[in-house]
Design an enzyme around this catalytic site. Structure first.
Site, short mmCIF file in Angstrom:
data_model
loop_
_atom_site.label_atom_id
_atom_site.label_comp_id
_atom_site.label_asym_id
_atom_site.label_seq_id
_atom_site.Cartn_x
_atom_site.Cartn_y
_atom_site.Cartn_z
N ASP A 187 0.83 -1.21 0.00
CA ASP A 187 0.00 0.00 0.00
C ASP A 187 0.87 1.27 0.00
OD1 ASP A 187 -2.82 1.10 0.59
OD2 ASP A 187 -1.61 2.02 2.17
N GLU A 249 1.74 -0.43 -4.94
CA GLU A 249 0.83 0.67 -5.26
C GLU A 249 1.67 1.95 -5.25
OE1 GLU A 249 -3.18 3.02 -3.83
OE2 GLU A 249 -1.62 2.52 -2.41
C1 NOJ Z 1 -4.38 3.11 -0.74
C2 NOJ Z 1 -5.56 2.28 -0.37
O1 NOJ Z 1 -5.98 1.55 -1.50
C3 NOJ Z 1 -6.62 3.22 0.16
O2 NOJ Z 1 -7.85 2.58 0.33
C4 NOJ Z 1 -6.09 3.84 1.44
O3 NOJ Z 1 -7.01 4.83 1.86
C5 NOJ Z 1 -4.73 4.50 1.24
N1 NOJ Z 1 -3.83 3.72 0.44
C6 NOJ Z 1 -4.06 4.74 2.57
O4 NOJ Z 1 -3.68 3.53 3.15
#
Ligand code: NOJ
Length: 479
Positions: A187, A249
Site C-alpha cells: 500500500d 501501489e
Molecule cells: C491506498 C488504499 O488503497 C486506500 O484505500 C487507502 O485509503 C490508502 N492507500 C491509505 O492507506
C-alpha cells in the site's frame, strides 16, 4: 516463468464480498464459501484488502495489529482455512501490506513514539499535504507534539529510517508467509520514505497525470514522498519476502516505476487505470507501461470509480478484452465481472473521502440482499435483480461469461507486444501471431485484421473490414 507473470488476480474487498454470520459485513469464512466463483472465472490468485484489527477510520487501511484478524472478519483459524481452501483449488493468495502508516490506535504509537515522524517545531514544519486534503501534520493531543500523516490524521506515518520499524515489518511479512501467503500488495509505497530534512515541496510546474486533490495538485511531491532512499526500505521487505510476489501501489506516473521495479515484481499501471475511454489516450497509457514489461494492468479498485461508471456499460465488454489481452498480469476488482456500477454510498458517508459508492456488496443472486448476507448489509447492494453472478453464470452471452472466456483465451496469446499506432478510434496491438483490436468509439472503425476471429466481445463484430462500435476482436494472422 514466475507464476504471476501472466496471472489474473481478483481483488476481494472482504467487507463487501460475502457475509457468513449475518452481521451484514463480509468475512473470511464468506470468502472461503465463495472461492468456487474464482475457480469458475479461471483466475490464478486473489488479493485481499485488509482484514486486520482496525478502528476503521480508513476501513482497514488503519491497522492496529498486523498479525491478527479483526473479529468482524473472523479469526486466524478462519484465515488458515481460507489459505488451505485456496491452495487446494490452485489459487494463490495476496495480502495487503500497509507499511507507510499504522492506525493511531496501534499500541506502537504510544509504546514506540520514535517509530513515527514528528515535527521538530511546535506546528507543521513544512507545507506537505495529506492525500485526502489538508495539512499532513496534526497535533497529538496527548503529548502536544505534531506528527506526520500522509493520509487521514488517524494514520500516523512510520519512520522507515528507524531500523526497528524495518525489523518489525520483516517479522510481519514472515508471519504471513509462514501462514501461507503467496505475496503482498504494498500500500502507498511511494509514501514510504520522506525527506529527512523535511524540506517544503516546491510548487508544481507540470500537471500530474493522475488525479490529485486540489491542494496536493499545487505541489510537486519532491520531498514528501517518492524518494530515491526508499530503495533500502523496499529491499528489506524483499529480503523478508523471498520470492513471494510484491506488487506496489505507486501513485506516480509510469516514468517513475523503473526504480521501484528494481525491488518489486510489479507495479499497478495507474495511468492506464485513469485513462479516459478514448483510443488515443489509452494507447498513450498502454505503450510506455507495456515497455516496462512488469506492470499490473488494472482498470478499477476500491478507491476509484467503478469500471462500469467510468467507461459506461456499453464499453464494458471491450474494456474486459483490453485488460485481459494486454501482456502481463491483470487485476480485476470484484463485481467488475458482472458490470457492477457505483452505488449511492451511505448518508452520512462511512468514508470521508467519498469512496463508499465503489464498495457496495457483491451481488450473488437476485434476492434483495444479493445473497451477500442473511442480515442487514452494511451498504445495500446496488441492483442484484438486474445483475448477479447466478444469472450470468447460466448465460453464455453475459459479461461474466466473457470474462471467463477471455481469462481462458489469454493463455493462447504468445509473448511479445507491438502497439499499432495511428488507427482511428482503435486500441490495437500484435501479440506474436495474434492481433487484438478494440474499438473505443460508438461508430464502426476500419480494423487491421484479416485472420479469422478467435475471440470476440460480440457476435460477428467484423464486417467488410470494419469493427463494430464498442466491440473487440482477437484474430490469428498468418505471416
Ligand atoms: C491506498 C488504499 O488503497 C486506500 O484505500 C487507502 O485509503 C490508502 N492507500 C491509505 O492507506
Amino acid at each position: 516463468m514466475p507464476w504471476w507473470e501472466q496471472a489474473v488476480v481478483y481483488q476481494i474487498y472482504p467487507r463487501s464480498f460475502q457475509d457468513s454470520d449475518g452481521d451484514g459485513v463480509g468475512d473470511l469464512r464468506g470468502i472461503t464459501q465463495r472461492l468456487d466463483h474464482l475457480v469458475w472465472l479461471g483466475v490464478d490468485a486473489f488479493w485481499l484488502s485488509p482484514f486486520y484489527p482496525s478502528p476503521l477510520a480508513d476501513f482497514g487501511y488503519d491497522v492496529s495489529d498486523y498479525t491478527s484478524v479483526d473479529p468482524q472478519f473472523g479469526s486466524l483459524d478462519d484465515f488458515d482455512e481460507l489459505v488451505a481452501a485456496a491452495h487446494e483449488r490452485g489459487l494463490r493468495i495476496l495480502l495487503d501490506l500497509i507499511l507507510c502508516h499504522t492506525s493511531i490506535g496501534h499500541p506502537w504509537f504510544r509504546e514506540h513514539p520514535d517509530w513515527y515522524i514528528w515535527s521538530p517545531v511546535d506546528g507543521p514544519p513544512n507545507n506537505w499535504v495529506s492525500s485526502f486534503g489538508g495539512p499532513a501534520w496534526s497535533r497529538d493531543e496527548e503529548t502536544g507534539r505534531w506528527y506526520l500523516h500522509s493520509f487521514y490524521p488517524e494514520q500516523p506515518d512510520l519512520d522507515w529510517r528507524n531500523p526497528e520499524v524495518v525489523e518489525a515489518f520483516q517479522g510481519v511479512v514472515r508471519f504471513w508467509i509462514d501462514r501461507g501467503a503467496d505475496g503482498f500488495r504494498l500500500d502507498a509505497i511511494d509514501r514510504l520514505i520522506k525527506d529527512d530534512q523535511l524540506r517544503d515541496d516546491p510548487p508544481a510546474t507540470d500537471t500530474f497525470p493522475l488525479p490529485l486533490r486540489e491542494d496536493a495538485a499545487k505541489l510537486q511531491r519532491l520531498y514528501s514522498g517518492n524518494r530515491p532512499e526508499a530503495f533500502d526500505a523496499l529491499a528489506s521487505i524483499r529480503a523478508a519476502a523471498g520470492d513471494a510476489l510484491l506488487v506496489g501501489e505507486v501513485f506516480q506516473p509510469t516514468s517513475e516505476y523503473p526504480r521501484y521495479l528494481e525491488v518489486l515484481d510489479l507495479v499497478f499501471a495507474f495511468e492506464f487505470l485513469f485513462s479516459p475511454w478514448k483510443a488515443k489516450r489509452l494507447r498513450a497509457a498502454v505503450g510506455p507501461a507495456a515497455e516496462l514489461g512488469r506492470v499490473a494492468w488494472v482498470m478499477s479498485n476500491h478507491d476509484f470509480e467503478r469500471l462500469a461508471t467510468r467507461v459506461g456499460p456499453e464499453n464494458l465488454r471491450a474494456a474486459a478484452m483490453l485488460l485481459l489481452a494486454l501482456p502481463g498480469a491483470a487485476f480485476v476488482y470484484q463485481g467488475d465481472e458482472i458490470g457492477l456500477a457505483n452505488g449511492p454510498g451511505a448518508d452520512p458517508p462511512f468514508d470521508r473521502a467519498g469512496r463508499d459508492p465503489m464498495r457496495h456488496p457483491m451481488q450473488w443472486d437476485a434476492t434483495p440482499t444479493g445473497g451477500f448476507t442473511s442480515g442487514e448489509p452494511w451498504l445495500p447492494p446496488v441492483d442484484p435483480g438486474e445483475r448477479n453472478v447466478e444469472a450470468q453464470r447460466d448465460d453464455p452471452g453475459s459479461l461474466m461469461s466473457l470474462y471467463r472466456l477471455l481469462i481462458e483465451g489469454r493463455k493462447l496469446l504468445g509473448d511479445g507486444f507491438r502497439l499499432l499506432e495511428g488507427l482511428e478510434g482503435l486500441v490495437s496491438f500484435a501479440r506474436r501471431e495474434h492481433i487484438v483490436a478494440i474499438n473505443a468509439t460508438a461508430g464502426s472503425q476500419a480494423a487491421p485484421v484479416t485472420g479469422p476471429p478467435e475471440l470476440t466481445t460480440h457476435p460477428d463484430p467484423l464486417a467488410d473490414g470494419l469493427l463494430a462500435p464498442h466491440a473487440g476482436v482477437v484474430t490469428r494472422e498468418s505471416g
